[in-house]
Motif scaffolding. Sequence first.
Motif, PDB file in Angstrom:
ATOM      1  N   TYR A 143      16.225  -7.412 -18.307  1.00 45.13           N
ATOM      2  CA  TYR A 143      15.684  -8.291 -17.094  1.00 45.13           C
ATOM      3  C   TYR A 143      14.627  -9.175 -17.686  1.00 45.13           C
ATOM      4  CZ  TYR A 143      11.929  -4.978 -17.206  1.00 45.13           C
ATOM      5  OH  TYR A 143      10.624  -4.013 -17.335  1.00 45.13           O
ATOM      6  N   ILE A 144      14.321 -10.257 -17.231  1.00 39.76           N
ATOM      7  CA  ILE A 144      13.192 -11.296 -17.532  1.00 39.76           C
ATOM      8  C   ILE A 144      12.849 -12.117 -16.497  1.00 39.76           C
ATOM      9  CG2 ILE A 144      14.994 -12.911 -18.520  1.00 39.76           C
ATOM     10  CD1 ILE A 144      12.846 -13.151 -20.965  1.00 39.76           C
ATOM     11  N   HIS A 145      11.490 -12.398 -16.600  1.00 36.67           N
ATOM     12  CA  HIS A 145      10.733 -13.178 -15.738  1.00 36.67           C
ATOM     13  C   HIS A 145      10.174 -14.299 -16.476  1.00 36.67           C
ATOM     14  CE1 HIS A 145       7.360 -14.278 -12.662  1.00 36.67           C
ATOM     15  NE2 HIS A 145       8.230 -14.947 -12.409  1.00 36.67           N
ATOM     16  N   PRO A 146      10.908 -15.382 -17.050  1.00 32.65           N
ATOM     17  CA  PRO A 146      10.217 -15.871 -18.385  1.00 32.65           C
ATOM     18  C   PRO A 146       8.949 -17.029 -17.969  1.00 32.65           C
ATOM     19  CG  PRO A 146      12.326 -16.977 -17.550  1.00 32.65           C
ATOM     20  CD  PRO A 146      12.002 -15.543 -16.781  1.00 32.65           C
ATOM     21  N   THR A 147       7.856 -16.392 -17.800  1.00 36.53           N
ATOM     22  CA  THR A 147       6.665 -17.089 -17.508  1.00 36.53           C
ATOM     23  C   THR A 147       5.367 -16.436 -18.186  1.00 36.53           C
ATOM     24  OG1 THR A 147       4.968 -18.165 -15.948  1.00 36.53           O
ATOM     25  CG2 THR A 147       6.256 -15.969 -15.270  1.00 36.53           C
ATOM     26  N   THR A 148       4.613 -17.240 -18.687  1.00 37.69           N
ATOM     27  CA  THR A 148       3.526 -16.490 -19.392  1.00 37.69           C
ATOM     28  C   THR A 148       2.443 -16.182 -18.503  1.00 37.69           C
ATOM     29  OG1 THR A 148       2.551 -18.809 -19.947  1.00 37.69           O
ATOM     30  CG2 THR A 148       4.112 -17.805 -21.533  1.00 37.69           C
ATOM     31  N   SER A 149       2.541 -16.717 -17.086  1.00 40.14           N
ATOM     32  CA  SER A 149       1.581 -16.300 -16.247  1.00 40.14           C
ATOM     33  C   SER A 149       1.640 -15.190 -15.674  1.00 40.14           C
ATOM     34  CB  SER A 149       1.695 -17.633 -14.992  1.00 40.14           C
ATOM     35  OG  SER A 149       0.561 -17.379 -14.026  1.00 40.14           O
ATOM     36  N   SER A 150       0.355 -14.337 -15.624  1.00 38.79           N
ATOM     37  CA  SER A 150       0.540 -13.074 -15.180  1.00 38.79           C
ATOM     38  C   SER A 150       0.173 -13.081 -13.676  1.00 38.79           C
ATOM     39  CB  SER A 150      -0.577 -12.099 -15.754  1.00 38.79           C
ATOM     40  OG  SER A 150      -1.871 -12.569 -15.718  1.00 38.79           O
ATOM     41  N   ASN A 151      -0.254 -14.154 -13.133  1.00 40.11           N
ATOM     42  CA  ASN A 151      -0.388 -14.336 -11.554  1.00 40.11           C
ATOM     43  C   ASN A 151       0.900 -14.226 -10.822  1.00 40.11           C
ATOM     44  OD1 ASN A 151      -3.199 -14.954 -12.166  1.00 40.11           O
ATOM     45  ND2 ASN A 151      -2.778 -17.212 -12.592  1.00 40.11           N
ATOM     46  N   TYR A 152       2.020 -14.508 -11.358  1.00 35.74           N
ATOM     47  CA  TYR A 152       3.143 -14.431 -10.458  1.00 35.74           C
ATOM     48  C   TYR A 152       3.771 -12.962 -10.455  1.00 35.74           C
ATOM     49  CZ  TYR A 152       2.597 -19.233 -10.206  1.00 35.74           C
ATOM     50  OH  TYR A 152       2.102 -20.486 -10.188  1.00 35.74           O
ATOM     51  N   THR A 153       4.039 -12.156  -9.568  1.00 39.69           N
ATOM     52  CA  THR A 153       4.514 -10.875  -9.606  1.00 39.69           C
ATOM     53  C   THR A 153       6.083 -10.699  -8.730  1.00 39.69           C
ATOM     54  OG1 THR A 153       3.691 -10.470  -7.350  1.00 39.69           O
ATOM     55  CG2 THR A 153       2.426  -9.838  -9.362  1.00 39.69           C
ATOM     56  N   ASP A 154       6.794 -11.894  -9.182  1.00 39.70           N
ATOM     57  CA  ASP A 154       8.107 -11.813  -9.070  1.00 39.70           C
ATOM     58  C   ASP A 154       9.031 -10.553  -9.726  1.00 39.70           C
ATOM     59  OD1 ASP A 154       8.886 -15.143  -8.210  1.00 39.70           O
ATOM     60  OD2 ASP A 154       7.083 -14.446  -9.530  1.00 39.70           O
ATOM     61  N   SER A 155       9.770  -9.915  -8.879  1.00 41.19           N
ATOM     62  CA  SER A 155      10.255  -8.532  -9.445  1.00 41.19           C
ATOM     63  C   SER A 155      11.360  -8.246  -8.921  1.00 41.19           C
ATOM     64  CB  SER A 155       9.238  -7.500  -8.840  1.00 41.19           C
ATOM     65  OG  SER A 155       9.140  -7.258  -7.468  1.00 41.19           O
ATOM     66  N   ILE A 156      11.859  -7.074  -9.681  1.00 36.14           N
ATOM     67  CA  ILE A 156      13.283  -6.709  -9.457  1.00 36.14           C
ATOM     68  C   ILE A 156      13.186  -5.185  -9.200  1.00 36.14           C
ATOM     69  CG2 ILE A 156      15.619  -6.193 -10.494  1.00 36.14           C
ATOM     70  CD1 ILE A 156      15.395  -8.491 -12.122  1.00 36.14           C
ATOM     71  N   THR A 157      13.730  -4.582  -8.019  1.00 34.60           N
ATOM     72  CA  THR A 157      13.699  -3.113  -7.466  1.00 34.60           C
ATOM     73  C   THR A 157      15.130  -2.712  -7.452  1.00 34.60           C
ATOM     74  OG1 THR A 157      11.745  -3.673  -6.520  1.00 34.60           O
ATOM     75  CG2 THR A 157      12.742  -1.516  -6.003  1.00 34.60           C
ATOM     76  N   VAL A 158      15.471  -1.740  -7.777  1.00 32.23           N
ATOM     77  CA  VAL A 158      16.801  -0.877  -7.894  1.00 32.23           C
ATOM     78  C   VAL A 158      16.808   0.045  -6.951  1.00 32.23           C
ATOM     79  CG1 VAL A 158      18.607   0.023  -9.285  1.00 32.23           C
ATOM     80  CG2 VAL A 158      16.950  -1.366 -10.349  1.00 32.23           C
TER      81      VAL A 158
END
Length: 324
Positions: A143-158
């Motif tokens: 999985y990847i959330h390709p941004t260098t900003s740690s302010n965004y917490t977009d996520s994947i939960t299983v």
Amino acid sequence: VASNWRGHGKNGGTPGVANSAQPDISMGSSITSYVGAGTSSSSSFQLKNNGDGGLTVDSVTAKVFVSGTSYLSEGFESGIPTTWTATAVSGSYNWEQSSSYAKTGTYSAKYNSWSASGGYSASLVSSSIDLSSANNPSLKFAYIHPTTSSNYTDSITVYASSNNGTSWTRVGGPYMQTGSTWGAASISLASYTTTTVKLKFVGTSDYGYHLYLDDIAINSAGSYATSTWLTGTPPATIAGGDSGNVSLAWNASSFSSDTSLSATVSVYNNDPQDTLKTFTATMNVRADTAILDITSGSGKWTFGGTTVGDTLSGTATITIQNDG
């Protein structure tokens, strides 16, 4: 009292224990044998006793590694599988195939959390997977959330379900990998080995960048099984300072073509500091290939003496055989 005893002592032990004669095993790390297809052969593997006490080998076992079974392998190269269900739980954005990022291959699955409002989500539900005969299965995916900003917490939960999606249990996440490096998730599914399971991947937006999912796989754990082509026989007790041989029997009678097999051979012994030693045994089976085998008769070759300048006749038998 012998001064060259090399026994193994221990802290707090008595001098008698420390000074008692003990064996000390050493040996090589591997052996390779070439065997003609449809035939068998034998060889030996040397053990050395560097200690003063007798070295006893209790047993010799040969095990081969059997790879686990694959129950799921999905990389979205042909799109979202028709047997899977993608649902926009809130909002209008859903999971879809994408070529923007891929861990392997060309495609992955993408959730457009760039456009979806914060808190909105979409789910991706797999088809039913029968794990009733699986040995300690595990789920792995990238999985990847390709941004260098740690302010965004977009996520994947299983989540996992054992009742066809009637109820769900969270088994992993939320995963919030950021940057240009793919994250690697590994989740045990051991509690689902008596049933059929469905998996659900939920992407949740924090109004950051897209979420990508790739290389979803479920595999059971591999195991070791007793070799059917190699057996080992322990040597007699090896006196201190002496050597002895493990007898190996290689059996290629069931093979008709070239192949190579490896086994881990365990030598269980009475060296108190090294009761288990292992080495790797490799059998290279060769078909339609000459394998030179030279043997001689039993006993020593002995010819009577004669005077200088005279000749003496004698015979000895050497057998040259093609085991290929």
